[in-house]
Design a protein around this motif. Sequence first.
Motif, PDB file in Angstrom:
ATOM      1  N   PHE A  41       0.750  -1.352   0.084  1.00 41.81           N
ATOM      2  CA  PHE A  41      -0.025  -0.119   0.092  1.00 41.81           C
ATOM      3  C   PHE A  41       0.800   1.282   0.013  1.00 41.81           C
ATOM      4  O   PHE A  41       0.673   2.135  -0.851  1.00 41.81           O
ATOM      5  CB  PHE A  41      -1.110  -0.100   1.325  1.00 41.81           C
ATOM      6  CG  PHE A  41      -1.705   1.376   1.251  1.00 41.81           C
ATOM      7  CD1 PHE A  41      -2.794   1.345   0.389  1.00 41.81           C
ATOM      8  CD2 PHE A  41      -1.693   2.205   2.161  1.00 41.81           C
ATOM      9  CE1 PHE A  41      -3.481   2.489   0.270  1.00 41.81           C
ATOM     10  CE2 PHE A  41      -2.467   3.341   2.165  1.00 41.81           C
ATOM     11  CZ  PHE A  41      -3.366   3.535   1.017  1.00 41.81           C
ATOM     12  N   PRO A  42       1.844   1.438   1.071  1.00 32.34           N
ATOM     13  CA  PRO A  42       2.688   2.559   0.908  1.00 32.34           C
ATOM     14  C   PRO A  42       3.066   2.829  -0.517  1.00 32.34           C
ATOM     15  O   PRO A  42       3.405   3.968  -1.051  1.00 32.34           O
ATOM     16  CB  PRO A  42       3.630   2.492   1.686  1.00 32.34           C
ATOM     17  CG  PRO A  42       3.047   1.493   3.038  1.00 32.34           C
ATOM     18  CD  PRO A  42       2.248   0.549   2.011  1.00 32.34           C
ATOM     19  N   TYR A  43       3.729   1.720  -1.145  1.00 32.58           N
ATOM     20  CA  TYR A  43       4.424   2.040  -2.496  1.00 32.58           C
ATOM     21  C   TYR A  43       3.436   2.446  -3.496  1.00 32.58           C
ATOM     22  O   TYR A  43       3.760   3.258  -4.126  1.00 32.58           O
ATOM     23  CB  TYR A  43       4.995   0.670  -2.782  1.00 32.58           C
ATOM     24  CG  TYR A  43       5.737   0.464  -4.428  1.00 32.58           C
ATOM     25  CD1 TYR A  43       6.890   0.998  -4.537  1.00 32.58           C
ATOM     26  CD2 TYR A  43       4.742   0.055  -5.412  1.00 32.58           C
ATOM     27  CE1 TYR A  43       7.166   0.997  -5.834  1.00 32.58           C
ATOM     28  CE2 TYR A  43       5.164   0.080  -6.411  1.00 32.58           C
ATOM     29  CZ  TYR A  43       6.521   0.492  -6.862  1.00 32.58           C
ATOM     30  OH  TYR A  43       6.918   0.390  -8.399  1.00 32.58           O
ATOM     31  N   ILE A  44       2.173   1.672  -3.548  1.00 33.40           N
ATOM     32  CA  ILE A  44       1.569   2.235  -4.589  1.00 33.40           C
ATOM     33  C   ILE A  44       0.778   3.524  -4.345  1.00 33.40           C
ATOM     34  O   ILE A  44       0.605   4.183  -5.505  1.00 33.40           O
ATOM     35  CB  ILE A  44       0.324   1.152  -5.010  1.00 33.40           C
ATOM     36  CG1 ILE A  44      -0.543   0.924  -3.510  1.00 33.40           C
ATOM     37  CG2 ILE A  44       0.799  -0.292  -5.266  1.00 33.40           C
ATOM     38  CD1 ILE A  44      -1.663  -0.054  -3.750  1.00 33.40           C
ATOM     39  N   THR A  45       0.702   4.164  -3.251  1.00 33.57           N
ATOM     40  CA  THR A  45       0.206   5.177  -2.758  1.00 33.57           C
ATOM     41  C   THR A  45       1.507   6.370  -3.246  1.00 33.57           C
ATOM     42  O   THR A  45       0.736   7.381  -4.014  1.00 33.57           O
ATOM     43  CB  THR A  45      -0.095   5.508  -1.207  1.00 33.57           C
ATOM     44  OG1 THR A  45      -0.915   4.400  -0.915  1.00 33.57           O
ATOM     45  CG2 THR A  45      -0.427   6.858  -1.128  1.00 33.57           C
ATOM     46  N   GLY A 264     -10.499   0.447  10.511  1.00 28.73           N
ATOM     47  CA  GLY A 264      -9.004  -0.118  10.965  1.00 28.73           C
ATOM     48  C   GLY A 264      -7.994  -0.456  10.090  1.00 28.73           C
ATOM     49  O   GLY A 264      -7.149  -0.226  10.228  1.00 28.73           O
ATOM     50  N   ASP A 265      -8.698  -0.971   8.967  1.00 22.96           N
ATOM     51  CA  ASP A 265      -7.648  -1.396   7.784  1.00 22.96           C
ATOM     52  C   ASP A 265      -7.240  -0.080   7.223  1.00 22.96           C
ATOM     53  O   ASP A 265      -5.950  -0.332   6.788  1.00 22.96           O
ATOM     54  CB  ASP A 265      -8.611  -2.123   6.732  1.00 22.96           C
ATOM     55  CG  ASP A 265      -7.721  -2.429   5.656  1.00 22.96           C
ATOM     56  OD1 ASP A 265      -6.836  -3.330   5.656  1.00 22.96           O
ATOM     57  OD2 ASP A 265      -8.154  -2.092   4.329  1.00 22.96           O
ATOM     58  N   LEU A 266      -7.826   1.051   6.983  1.00 18.78           N
ATOM     59  CA  LEU A 266      -7.359   2.202   6.525  1.00 18.78           C
ATOM     60  C   LEU A 266      -6.390   2.886   7.419  1.00 18.78           C
ATOM     61  O   LEU A 266      -5.213   3.403   6.866  1.00 18.78           O
ATOM     62  CB  LEU A 266      -8.748   3.121   6.339  1.00 18.78           C
ATOM     63  CG  LEU A 266      -8.198   4.363   5.469  1.00 18.78           C
ATOM     64  CD1 LEU A 266      -7.913   4.253   4.092  1.00 18.78           C
ATOM     65  CD2 LEU A 266      -9.418   5.321   5.525  1.00 18.78           C
ATOM     66  N   ALA A 269      -3.008   1.103   7.478  1.00 23.82           N
ATOM     67  CA  ALA A 269      -2.412   1.285   5.855  1.00 23.82           C
ATOM     68  C   ALA A 269      -1.546   2.727   5.885  1.00 23.82           C
ATOM     69  O   ALA A 269      -0.659   2.968   5.456  1.00 23.82           O
ATOM     70  CB  ALA A 269      -3.417   1.243   4.647  1.00 23.82           C
ATOM     71  N   LEU A 270      -2.445   3.880   6.540  1.00 26.44           N
ATOM     72  CA  LEU A 270      -1.762   5.108   6.668  1.00 26.44           C
ATOM     73  C   LEU A 270      -0.665   4.904   7.377  1.00 26.44           C
ATOM     74  O   LEU A 270       0.319   5.521   7.154  1.00 26.44           O
ATOM     75  CB  LEU A 270      -2.931   6.298   7.144  1.00 26.44           C
ATOM     76  CG  LEU A 270      -2.483   7.540   7.843  1.00 26.44           C
ATOM     77  CD1 LEU A 270      -2.061   8.103   6.422  1.00 26.44           C
ATOM     78  CD2 LEU A 270      -3.593   8.195   8.200  1.00 26.44           C
ATOM     79  N   VAL A 271      -0.652   4.430   8.725  1.00 30.80           N
ATOM     80  CA  VAL A 271       0.465   4.332   9.661  1.00 30.80           C
ATOM     81  C   VAL A 271       1.749   3.641   9.324  1.00 30.80           C
ATOM     82  O   VAL A 271       2.765   4.076   9.406  1.00 30.80           O
ATOM     83  CB  VAL A 271      -0.149   3.865  11.159  1.00 30.80           C
ATOM     84  CG1 VAL A 271       1.086   3.774  12.189  1.00 30.80           C
ATOM     85  CG2 VAL A 271      -1.150   4.586  11.720  1.00 30.80           C
ATOM     86  N   ALA A 272       1.244   2.548   8.368  1.00 31.58           N
ATOM     87  CA  ALA A 272       2.441   1.859   7.754  1.00 31.58           C
ATOM     88  C   ALA A 272       3.055   2.770   6.780  1.00 31.58           C
ATOM     89  O   ALA A 272       4.566   2.715   6.731  1.00 31.58           O
ATOM     90  CB  ALA A 272       1.732   0.643   6.865  1.00 31.58           C
TER      91      ALA A 272
END
Length: 452
Positions: A41-45, A264-266, A269-272
């Motif tokens: 997720f961080p990469y694609i964001t 929770g999932d979102l 992903a944000l904190v990751a």
Amino acid sequence: MQTDTVQHSSNVKTLPERFTSSGFILAAIGSAVGLGNMWKFPYITGKYGGAAFFLLFIGCLLFVGLPILLAEMAIGRGGRGNAVTSFQSLSKSKYWGAFGFLSVVGAFAILSFYAVVAGWTIHYAIESLTGGLYASSDFKSTFLTFAGGYLPVLWQAVTMVITGWVVAKGISGGIEKFNKVLIPGLAIILIILMVRALTLDNAAAGVEFFLKPDFSKLTAESALIALGHAFFSLSLGMGTMLTYGAYVERQQSLGKASLAIGGGDLLYALVAGLIIFPTAFSFGIEPSQGAGLVFMALPAAFAAMPLGQFFGFLFFILLAIAALTSAVSLLEVPVAYAMTKWNWNRKKAAFYTSVICFLIGVPSALSMGPLADFAPGGKTYFDWFDFVASNILLPIGGLLVTLFTGYAWKRAGEEAGLSGFWYNAWMFLLRYVAPLLVIAIFFYTVGIIKFD
């Protein structure tokens, strides 16, 4: 306790165990948060527009992910069975049950190779704690040597033993207690690592790369990628949320539960992203997708930072927790099926499914080493299992959930607790929007839709 309002066929067995309200939310969040949120997720964001992509992802969660999530949980609670019998009970048709069996196969197949990667995280957590991980500065060689040998089979076995043991203990005594301990622990570790990452030199550059909105990068391809990640990050199409739904009490609001799980999932992903990118930019690491970033690049960052051995241990424990909570939900799908199909008790079902899953996954554990040359079509055993399960079985499973809830099941709104505007909006999304978008995801992932 309220009695079930759904009339079940006399020949369809139901699952008697139940979650508490908080236990269900934590278990479902544990299923949703996984390894993909940490390294993909961080990469694609960052690649597809930063905050602009993040907003797009939120929209995909709201209009595709959450409606299907609610549908899966409603089917599970309405049918009170596994991924096969719930469809049969609600439709009175064996054909829908046969379609539901795809979810059982999908969950089983995913766990067979997911346990391999989970084993890597446990191994790396121990190696980071003991300092063995930092004995050499060539972290790429360290990973390839480890993954190319037979040791991954041992750690795959450790993963399956832990997972099987938790599932064998039952819903309240195993899965619920496991998640009530690990999910708060995961949250604490996330906060510690985020604070450490944000206080590193040049962390601001990483945050900017991750969250600075660039709407020029939003394309049709980025929309499909956001859709796909919203779908897969919520564990949709693999029967996990459906099976967990079978253990939910009647008084639990599935709508509120869906929002809590999605939130929770979102947040995870944000904190990751706020951990990965500040760390990568602070130590001159080029952000890259997949195992390379986590197992090859980031250890170099931990080796260079003060107390890096400790923070490296926390990071890989974080990954291990995310992997194990997802693995538990995956194993519960075939275990629930075995209990109702063959009338096995939970311990027997957990034992046999764990052993078979381990044996099927051994070639995946050896795919980077002794079996690396076995690559028909250019894909290793691991790659093929990943491709078929993730890109074919899961989208088909999610599509069937939308079609069943939108067209075949007449009491879906009653079970989901929706009426009026919200019911009509949910039905519109399930009947017309979600199926088309899931088909688009499927066509993209298998290569029918391509972008130059």
